[in-house]
Design a protein around this motif. Structure first.
Motif, PDB file in Angstrom:
ATOM      1  N   ARG A 188       0.843  -1.075  -0.078  1.00  0.00           N
ATOM      2  CA  ARG A 188      -0.120  -0.086  -0.070  1.00  0.00           C
ATOM      3  C   ARG A 188       0.901   1.258  -0.091  1.00  0.00           C
ATOM      4  NH1 ARG A 188      -5.410  -0.617   0.587  1.00  0.00           N
ATOM      5  NH2 ARG A 188      -6.020  -2.486   0.864  1.00  0.00           N
ATOM      6  N   VAL A 189       0.506   2.270  -0.627  1.00  0.00           N
ATOM      7  CA  VAL A 189       0.949   3.494  -0.645  1.00  0.00           C
ATOM      8  C   VAL A 189      -0.244   4.611  -0.366  1.00  0.00           C
ATOM      9  CG1 VAL A 189       2.271   5.176  -2.494  1.00  0.00           C
ATOM     10  CG2 VAL A 189       2.678   2.729  -2.177  1.00  0.00           C
ATOM     11  N   ASP A 190       0.376   5.719   0.500  1.00  0.00           N
ATOM     12  CA  ASP A 190      -0.706   6.554   0.682  1.00  0.00           C
ATOM     13  C   ASP A 190      -0.282   8.083   0.364  1.00  0.00           C
ATOM     14  OD1 ASP A 190       1.197   7.217   2.694  1.00  0.00           O
ATOM     15  OD2 ASP A 190       0.084   6.560   4.329  1.00  0.00           O
ATOM     16  N   GLN A 191       1.069   7.980  -0.239  1.00  0.00           N
ATOM     17  CA  GLN A 191       1.676   9.270  -0.608  1.00  0.00           C
ATOM     18  C   GLN A 191       2.732   8.794  -1.599  1.00  0.00           C
ATOM     19  OE1 GLN A 191       2.955  12.038   2.061  1.00  0.00           O
ATOM     20  NE2 GLN A 191       3.412  13.805   0.617  1.00  0.00           N
ATOM     21  N   ILE A 192       2.699   9.160  -2.888  1.00  0.00           N
ATOM     22  CA  ILE A 192       3.595   9.069  -4.006  1.00  0.00           C
ATOM     23  C   ILE A 192       4.908  10.128  -3.907  1.00  0.00           C
ATOM     24  CG2 ILE A 192       3.929   8.935  -6.400  1.00  0.00           C
ATOM     25  CD1 ILE A 192       1.185   7.828  -6.591  1.00  0.00           C
ATOM     26  N   SER A 193       5.822   9.739  -3.221  1.00  0.00           N
ATOM     27  CA  SER A 193       7.101  10.639  -3.029  1.00  0.00           C
ATOM     28  C   SER A 193       7.902  10.300  -4.153  1.00  0.00           C
ATOM     29  CB  SER A 193       7.886  10.044  -1.537  1.00  0.00           C
ATOM     30  OG  SER A 193       8.053   8.831  -1.687  1.00  0.00           O
ATOM     31  N   GLU A 194       9.109  11.014  -4.048  1.00  0.00           N
ATOM     32  CA  GLU A 194      10.200  10.898  -5.118  1.00  0.00           C
ATOM     33  C   GLU A 194      10.797   9.463  -5.145  1.00  0.00           C
ATOM     34  OE1 GLU A 194      11.236  12.554  -8.050  1.00  0.00           O
ATOM     35  OE2 GLU A 194       9.348  13.678  -7.595  1.00  0.00           O
ATOM     36  N   ASN A 195      10.895   9.067  -3.830  1.00  0.00           N
ATOM     37  CA  ASN A 195      11.378   7.680  -3.443  1.00  0.00           C
ATOM     38  C   ASN A 195      10.603   6.748  -4.292  1.00  0.00           C
ATOM     39  OD1 ASN A 195      13.671   8.656  -1.985  1.00  0.00           O
ATOM     40  ND2 ASN A 195      12.602   8.428  -0.051  1.00  0.00           N
ATOM     41  N   ILE A 196       9.250   6.772  -4.057  1.00  0.00           N
ATOM     42  CA  ILE A 196       8.297   5.853  -4.809  1.00  0.00           C
ATOM     43  C   ILE A 196       8.574   5.886  -6.435  1.00  0.00           C
ATOM     44  CG2 ILE A 196       6.077   5.488  -5.278  1.00  0.00           C
ATOM     45  CD1 ILE A 196       6.672   4.412  -2.686  1.00  0.00           C
ATOM     46  N   MET A 197       8.679   7.247  -7.013  1.00  0.00           N
ATOM     47  CA  MET A 197       8.816   7.456  -8.371  1.00  0.00           C
ATOM     48  C   MET A 197      10.113   6.652  -8.838  1.00  0.00           C
ATOM     49  SD  MET A 197       6.193   8.683  -9.219  1.00  0.00           S
ATOM     50  CE  MET A 197       6.610   8.958 -11.166  1.00  0.00           C
ATOM     51  N   LYS A 198      11.339   6.640  -7.995  1.00  0.00           N
ATOM     52  CA  LYS A 198      12.512   6.168  -8.333  1.00  0.00           C
ATOM     53  C   LYS A 198      12.567   4.678  -8.402  1.00  0.00           C
ATOM     54  CE  LYS A 198      15.229  10.002  -6.588  1.00  0.00           C
ATOM     55  NZ  LYS A 198      16.220  10.412  -5.439  1.00  0.00           N
ATOM     56  N   LEU A 199      11.267   4.009  -7.807  1.00  0.00           N
ATOM     57  CA  LEU A 199      11.329   2.555  -7.789  1.00  0.00           C
ATOM     58  C   LEU A 199      10.664   2.352  -9.439  1.00  0.00           C
ATOM     59  CD1 LEU A 199      10.017   1.849  -4.347  1.00  0.00           C
ATOM     60  CD2 LEU A 199      12.352   1.636  -5.168  1.00  0.00           C
ATOM     61  N   ALA A 200      10.353   3.101  -9.949  1.00  0.00           N
ATOM     62  CA  ALA A 200       9.679   2.543 -11.091  1.00  0.00           C
ATOM     63  C   ALA A 200      10.643   2.404 -12.244  1.00  0.00           C
ATOM     64  CB  ALA A 200       8.491   3.718 -11.503  1.00  0.00           C
ATOM     65  N   GLY A 201      10.606   1.308 -13.040  1.00  0.00           N
ATOM     66  CA  GLY A 201      11.252   0.862 -14.130  1.00  0.00           C
ATOM     67  C   GLY A 201      10.893   1.555 -15.697  1.00  0.00           C
ATOM     68  N   GLY A 202      11.442   0.821 -16.496  1.00  0.00           N
ATOM     69  CA  GLY A 202      11.030   1.341 -17.720  1.00  0.00           C
ATOM     70  C   GLY A 202       9.851   0.415 -18.237  1.00  0.00           C
ATOM     71  N   ALA A 203       9.690   0.438 -19.654  1.00  0.00           N
ATOM     72  CA  ALA A 203       8.635  -0.367 -20.306  1.00  0.00           C
ATOM     73  C   ALA A 203       9.032  -2.050 -20.183  1.00  0.00           C
ATOM     74  CB  ALA A 203       8.255   0.004 -21.523  1.00  0.00           C
ATOM     75  N   GLY A 204       8.120  -2.708 -19.965  1.00  0.00           N
ATOM     76  CA  GLY A 204       8.388  -4.220 -19.724  1.00  0.00           C
ATOM     77  C   GLY A 204       7.913  -4.994 -21.206  1.00  0.00           C
ATOM     78  N   SER A 205       7.581  -4.430 -22.203  1.00  0.00           N
ATOM     79  CA  SER A 205       7.088  -5.022 -23.161  1.00  0.00           C
ATOM     80  C   SER A 205       7.386  -4.305 -24.457  1.00  0.00           C
ATOM     81  CB  SER A 205       5.505  -5.272 -22.921  1.00  0.00           C
ATOM     82  OG  SER A 205       4.884  -5.902 -24.214  1.00  0.00           O
ATOM     83  N   SER A 206       7.809  -5.227 -25.392  1.00  0.00           N
ATOM     84  CA  SER A 206       8.019  -4.600 -26.793  1.00  0.00           C
ATOM     85  C   SER A 206       6.765  -3.927 -27.429  1.00  0.00           C
ATOM     86  CB  SER A 206       8.823  -5.414 -27.607  1.00  0.00           C
ATOM     87  OG  SER A 206       8.161  -6.833 -27.840  1.00  0.00           O
ATOM     88  N   VAL A 207       5.403  -4.849 -27.027  1.00  0.00           N
ATOM     89  CA  VAL A 207       4.236  -4.276 -27.709  1.00  0.00           C
ATOM     90  C   VAL A 207       3.781  -2.943 -27.113  1.00  0.00           C
ATOM     91  CG1 VAL A 207       1.994  -5.028 -27.973  1.00  0.00           C
ATOM     92  CG2 VAL A 207       3.790  -6.687 -28.182  1.00  0.00           C
ATOM     93  N   GLY A 208       3.605  -2.950 -25.701  1.00  0.00           N
ATOM     94  CA  GLY A 208       3.221  -1.560 -25.031  1.00  0.00           C
ATOM     95  C   GLY A 208       4.113  -0.500 -25.067  1.00  0.00           C
ATOM     96  N   THR A 209       3.726   0.673 -24.723  1.00  0.00           N
ATOM     97  CA  THR A 209       4.491   1.745 -24.469  1.00  0.00           C
ATOM     98  C   THR A 209       4.678   2.268 -23.103  1.00  0.00           C
ATOM     99  OG1 THR A 209       2.936   3.213 -25.282  1.00  0.00           O
ATOM    100  CG2 THR A 209       4.335   2.397 -27.001  1.00  0.00           C
ATOM    101  N   GLY A 210       4.114   1.795 -22.195  1.00  0.00           N
ATOM    102  CA  GLY A 210       3.912   2.152 -20.831  1.00  0.00           C
ATOM    103  C   GLY A 210       4.622   1.426 -19.957  1.00  0.00           C
ATOM    104  N   GLY A 211       5.465   1.881 -18.858  1.00  0.00           N
ATOM    105  CA  GLY A 211       6.291   1.135 -17.963  1.00  0.00           C
ATOM    106  C   GLY A 211       5.555   1.644 -16.667  1.00  0.00           C
ATOM    107  N   MET A 212       6.023   1.222 -15.663  1.00  0.00           N
ATOM    108  CA  MET A 212       5.475   1.215 -14.222  1.00  0.00           C
ATOM    109  C   MET A 212       5.671   2.600 -13.836  1.00  0.00           C
ATOM    110  SD  MET A 212       4.063   0.057 -11.647  1.00  0.00           S
ATOM    111  CE  MET A 212       4.394  -1.811 -11.812  1.00  0.00           C
ATOM    112  N   ARG A 213       6.580   3.646 -14.105  1.00  0.00           N
ATOM    113  CA  ARG A 213       6.780   4.934 -14.024  1.00  0.00           C
ATOM    114  C   ARG A 213       5.240   5.633 -14.383  1.00  0.00           C
ATOM    115  NH1 ARG A 213      10.258   8.389 -12.143  1.00  0.00           N
ATOM    116  NH2 ARG A 213      10.049  10.550 -12.542  1.00  0.00           N
ATOM    117  N   SER A 214       4.885   5.466 -15.634  1.00  0.00           N
ATOM    118  CA  SER A 214       3.666   6.339 -16.051  1.00  0.00           C
ATOM    119  C   SER A 214       2.495   5.676 -15.362  1.00  0.00           C
ATOM    120  CB  SER A 214       3.376   5.849 -17.760  1.00  0.00           C
ATOM    121  OG  SER A 214       2.904   4.463 -17.742  1.00  0.00           O
ATOM    122  N   LYS A 215       2.535   4.388 -14.883  1.00  0.00           N
ATOM    123  CA  LYS A 215       1.153   3.852 -13.992  1.00  0.00           C
ATOM    124  C   LYS A 215       1.122   4.619 -12.849  1.00  0.00           C
ATOM    125  CE  LYS A 215       1.149  -0.358 -16.552  1.00  0.00           C
ATOM    126  NZ  LYS A 215       1.625   0.070 -17.980  1.00  0.00           N
TER     127      LYS A 215
END
Length: 367
Positions: A188-215
């Motif tokens: 669970r996350v109740d506030q999205i800090s910069e540390n949370i944003m840093k945990l997000a990586g890049g896209a995980g698929s060659s078909v889609g264009t969105g990674g965890m960061r965009s989510k």
């Protein structure tokens, strides 16, 4: 409108790595959504997949990279995508409707209101609106990343109770679980800090264009609008029901904020800023802490050619976005009176209001 849910499904969940729709997966998601629909939940589906569905059908051997090629693939793929959804939902006796949106539809308040009225009527009739970006005309929209942004905008627009973003990873981890065996899922996350944003990586698929960061960025936008968000995996029968029952295979982003009035929502998420104003620490404190208006004295500099009634972004000296507001001055006027006292401003320029941005025409976007 009764409390509704928005479910977003990305390309990687609907298509093969080589391109083309996987009908079995579409049938699976239709079954999951149909179960919620039968339980009485008003649902909206935000779907990706048009480009991935169409590029092989039209003759491309790999996913196109040029804009006009993507638009051509989307024009073919959108029809294929809707046909699959229509067939899948019809087996449950559920009608579906296609709605194609662009950023311009959200930035224009009248068009946004018209879209909302259409969605409300479809939900009243127990149909499921299926929403996608209009990739054939909105070139900039192809850069947003897997419709995550769109799903958050839609969730805020309809004042959804929950946004469910389905991905191929079961939530946000402290590292990449595909490469780091010690990575731990964050429940669970109740506030999205910069540390949370840093945990997000890049896209995980060659078909889609969105990674965890965009989510996560979409979750932050939804949370600011008072919408609880889930990001995770829906892979087996019953997973979607678990996701909406707080037992899903993913990460929950909770919020104590209330849904925003339509005016504030438009200002914060849908408007198209025409310029930028940089302010000092005192003005930042006045806007974010003390609930005051923005006066000329606290302004450092401006960018852009804006006019009274336009929306501008307000940033601090570090370049961090603080919020947006409707400006009462011409750009040259703001530049001419930046840093001056109220009395001095009145001597130099003629304006209807002394406030550059009134607090009633302001929304904070600072975490």
């Amino acid at each position: 409108m009764p409390e509704c849910m928005v479910v977003k499904i990305g390309s990687s969940s609907l298509t093969s790595d080589e391109g083309g729709l996987t009908r079995e997966r579409i049938a699976f998601f239709a079954g999951e959504l149909a179960a919620l629909h039968k339980a009485g939940h008003p649902l909206l589906l935000v779907t990706s997949g048009a480009v991935a569905a169409g590029f092989k059908k039209i003759g491309y051997t790999t996913r196109p990279k040029l804009v006009h090629e993507k638009q051509a693939a989307a024009a073919v793929g959108q029809a294929l995508l809707m046909q699959c959804y229509q067939e899948a939902f019809s087996s449950y006796g559920i009608g579906v409707a296609q709605i194609l949106l662009t950023r311009a539809d959200f930035s224009n308040r009248r068009r946004m209101q018209n879209a909302l009225m259409t969605i409300e009527e479809l939900l009243r009739l127990r149909a499921i609106p299926i929403i996608n970006e209009n990739d054939t005309v909105a070139t900039d929209e192809l850069k947003f990343g897997d419709n995550d942004n769109l799903s958050a905008l839609v969730a805020n627009m309809v004042k959804a109770h929950r946004l469910v973003i389905i991905t191929d990873i079961d939530g946000l981890y402290t590292g990449d679980p595909r490469h780091n065996p010690d990575a731990v899922r964050i429940e669970r996350v109740d506030q999205i800090s910069e540390n949370i944003m840093k945990l997000a990586g890049g896209a995980g698929s060659s078909v889609g264009t969105g990674g965890m960061r965009s989510k996560i960025e979409a979750a932050r936008m939804a949370m600011r609008g008072g919408v609880h968000t889930f990001i995770g995996r829906v892979q087996e029968p019953g997973d979607l029901q678990l996701a909406v029952s707080n037992q899903g295979k993913g990460t929950y982003f909770d919020t104590n904020l209330h849904s925003l009035p339509m005016k504030k929502q438009w200002l914060g998420f849908h408007s198209m800023p025409q310029g930028k104003i940089t302010i000092d620490e005192g003005a930042q404190d006045a806007l974010l802490v003390r609930g005051k208006s923005l006066l000329p004295a606290g302004i450092r500099q401006t960018e852009g050619d804006f006019h009274p009634g336009d929306v501008v972004v307000v940033v601090n000296d570090a370049g961090e976005t603080l919020g947006r507001g409707v400006v009462n001055y011409e750009a040259w006027q703001v530049q001419a009176v930046a840093g001056l006292s109220t009395d001095e401003v009145r001597r130099r320029v003629e304006v209807n209001r002394i406030e550059v941005i009134h607090r009633d025409e302001w929304i904070s976007l600072h975490s």
